[in-house]
Design a protein around this motif. Structure first.
Motif, mmCIF file in Angstrom:
data_model
loop_
_atom_site.group_PDB
_atom_site.id
_atom_site.type_symbol
_atom_site.label_atom_id
_atom_site.label_comp_id
_atom_site.label_asym_id
_atom_site.label_seq_id
_atom_site.Cartn_x
_atom_site.Cartn_y
_atom_site.Cartn_z
ATOM 1 N N THR A 158 0.656 -0.748 0.255
ATOM 2 C CA THR A 158 -0.079 0.196 0.395
ATOM 3 C C THR A 158 0.390 1.374 0.322
ATOM 4 O OG1 THR A 158 -0.514 -0.106 2.612
ATOM 5 C CG2 THR A 158 -1.887 -1.393 0.936
ATOM 6 N N LEU A 159 1.696 1.692 0.148
ATOM 7 C CA LEU A 159 2.791 2.325 0.486
ATOM 8 C C LEU A 159 3.791 2.900 -0.583
ATOM 9 C CD1 LEU A 159 3.921 4.714 2.301
ATOM 10 C CD2 LEU A 159 5.926 3.052 2.553
ATOM 11 N N ARG A 160 4.042 1.398 -1.916
ATOM 12 C CA ARG A 160 3.823 1.880 -2.962
ATOM 13 C C ARG A 160 3.353 2.291 -3.952
ATOM 14 N NH1 ARG A 160 8.596 -1.037 -5.929
ATOM 15 N NH2 ARG A 160 8.730 -2.131 -3.589
ATOM 16 N N ALA A 161 1.868 1.546 -3.385
ATOM 17 C CA ALA A 161 0.950 2.054 -4.826
ATOM 18 C C ALA A 161 0.850 3.789 -3.860
ATOM 19 C CB ALA A 161 -0.650 1.263 -4.341
ATOM 20 N N ALA A 162 0.528 4.393 -3.320
ATOM 21 C CA ALA A 162 0.670 5.478 -2.744
ATOM 22 C C ALA A 162 1.643 6.620 -3.551
ATOM 23 C CB ALA A 162 0.471 5.598 -1.004
ATOM 24 N N LEU A 163 3.183 6.234 -3.051
ATOM 25 C CA LEU A 163 3.758 6.855 -3.810
ATOM 26 C C LEU A 163 3.514 6.771 -4.992
ATOM 27 C CD1 LEU A 163 6.678 5.513 -1.371
ATOM 28 C CD2 LEU A 163 5.751 7.476 -1.371
ATOM 29 N N THR A 164 3.654 5.194 -5.629
ATOM 30 C CA THR A 164 3.263 5.256 -7.389
ATOM 31 C C THR A 164 2.512 6.320 -8.261
ATOM 32 O OG1 THR A 164 4.480 2.839 -7.450
ATOM 33 C CG2 THR A 164 3.246 3.639 -9.325
ATOM 34 N N ASP A 165 1.376 6.174 -7.508
ATOM 35 C CA ASP A 165 0.394 6.982 -7.591
ATOM 36 C C ASP A 165 0.597 8.477 -7.583
ATOM 37 O OD1 ASP A 165 -1.204 4.773 -7.736
ATOM 38 O OD2 ASP A 165 -2.496 5.157 -6.600
ATOM 39 N N ALA A 166 1.590 9.139 -6.812
ATOM 40 C CA ALA A 166 1.731 10.561 -6.708
ATOM 41 C C ALA A 166 3.069 11.324 -7.151
ATOM 42 C CB ALA A 166 1.778 10.776 -5.397
ATOM 43 N N GLY A 167 2.837 9.971 -8.217
ATOM 44 C CA GLY A 167 4.159 10.390 -9.420
ATOM 45 C C GLY A 167 5.796 9.731 -8.918
ATOM 46 N N PHE A 168 5.798 9.039 -7.692
ATOM 47 C CA PHE A 168 7.848 9.004 -7.680
ATOM 48 C C PHE A 168 7.525 7.583 -8.573
ATOM 49 C CE2 PHE A 168 6.674 12.064 -4.269
ATOM 50 C CZ PHE A 168 7.277 12.575 -4.286
ATOM 51 N N ASP A 169 8.847 7.557 -8.855
ATOM 52 C CA ASP A 169 9.857 6.487 -8.762
ATOM 53 C C ASP A 169 9.764 5.370 -6.966
ATOM 54 O OD1 ASP A 169 8.440 5.678 -11.864
ATOM 55 O OD2 ASP A 169 10.642 6.811 -12.030
ATOM 56 N N VAL A 170 10.349 4.545 -7.415
ATOM 57 C CA VAL A 170 10.516 4.061 -5.213
ATOM 58 C C VAL A 170 12.076 2.918 -5.432
ATOM 59 C CG1 VAL A 170 9.424 2.919 -3.748
ATOM 60 C CG2 VAL A 170 7.718 3.318 -4.642
ATOM 61 N N GLY A 171 12.455 3.236 -5.172
ATOM 62 C CA GLY A 171 13.776 3.193 -5.616
ATOM 63 C C GLY A 171 14.232 1.810 -4.469
ATOM 64 N N HIS A 172 14.110 2.574 -3.169
ATOM 65 C CA HIS A 172 14.232 1.393 -1.889
ATOM 66 C C HIS A 172 13.247 1.365 -0.715
ATOM 67 C CE1 HIS A 172 16.561 -0.637 0.831
ATOM 68 N NE2 HIS A 172 16.117 0.254 2.289
ATOM 69 N N LEU A 173 12.269 0.497 -0.396
ATOM 70 C CA LEU A 173 11.191 0.659 0.672
ATOM 71 C C LEU A 173 11.466 -0.601 1.324
ATOM 72 C CD1 LEU A 173 7.907 0.878 -0.600
ATOM 73 C CD2 LEU A 173 8.315 -1.304 1.049
ATOM 74 N N SER A 174 12.040 -0.681 2.511
ATOM 75 C CA SER A 174 11.768 -1.372 3.559
ATOM 76 C C SER A 174 10.924 -1.633 4.931
ATOM 77 C CB SER A 174 13.295 -1.287 4.052
ATOM 78 O OG SER A 174 13.992 -3.122 4.918
#
Length: 241
Positions: A158-174
């Protein structure tokens, strides 16, 4: 968040094991993932300024806090930072072209987390970096979340989805605070069964604080490099497209 809780957090920000351990993990993540270069840094929802010292290691800092008394504490502790009082997300419209935007345990407090993330996206220069932390795992929901004004707890998805929807490319998530996850889970279950109304910061642990900080902060060596599969919190580093 209740003003009294703001003050409690300000008092504990420099001493409580959770704040101290989180600070060491965030420092390690930024050191590994933040590109070198000049530019301003924006800290959204800075609270009492517990992380401004870490951010000042990377450049000049603008900090925005919604609670005036808490912002005053942050300014007193970090006079070099430009600490402003403002309502989110409107206050972000006055800042742009930042190299780094941070929001440490902030977006879970708002109804429209994607909208706030989009405002952070717009405050960044193209290619700029965002770093956020949030509480993780809805199964850990407790009185602590309610009294802190949380709207949700996140999963990695859900955090990755929120970031993606906001226009970000997620590089690192832990996930992080993983070693203590079983202890936290049991404590939350017992509180629910007993009808206790404690928060995670009600407990004064004395000498045990140093041990818990050491256990918690030791994860920085892993979290900065790899993705932990579960934990009490999440940290993400993303880039504006």
């Amino acid at each position: 968040m209740d003003p009294e809780l703001h003050q409690a957090h300000a008092d504990l920000d420099e001493t409580h094991w959770w704040f101290r351990g989180r600070r060491r993990i965030i420092r390690a993540v930024l050191a590994r993932h933040l590109p070198l270069g000049s530019g301003s840094i924006l800290d959204v929802g800075c609270g009492a300024g517990g992380l401004l010292g870490v951010l000042e290691e990377h450049g000049e800092v603008i900090a925005i806090e919604g609670e005036a008394t808490t912002a005053a504490v942050a300014h007193e502790r970090h006079p070099a930072a430009d600490v402003r009082v403002g309502v989110l997300p409107d206050a972000l419209a006055e800042v742009d072209e930042c190299r780094l935007v941070t929001a440490f345990d902030v977006i879970e407090h708002v109804d429209d987390d994607v909208g706030l993330l989009r405002a952070m996206h717009d405050a960044l220069a193209i290619g700029g970096t965002l770093c956020v932390t949030v509480p993780a795992l809805p199964s850990l929901w407790s009185h602590h979340d309610e009294v802190n004004g949380h709207k949700r707890r996140y999963t990695a998805r859900t955090l990755r989805a929120a970031l993606t929807d906001a226009g970000f490319d997620v590089g690192h998530l832990s996930y992080f605070n993983s070693v203590l996850l079983p202890v936290v889970w049991v404590a939350r279950r017992l509180e629910g069964l007993r009808g206790q109304q404690a928060t995670d910061f009600d407990r004064t642990l004395g000498p045990a604080d140093r041990l818990l900080e050491a256990v918690f902060a030791a994860e920085r060596h892993v979290v900065a490099r790899w993705s932990m599969p579960l934990g009490v919190s999440l940290i993400a580093v993303a880039v504006r497209r």
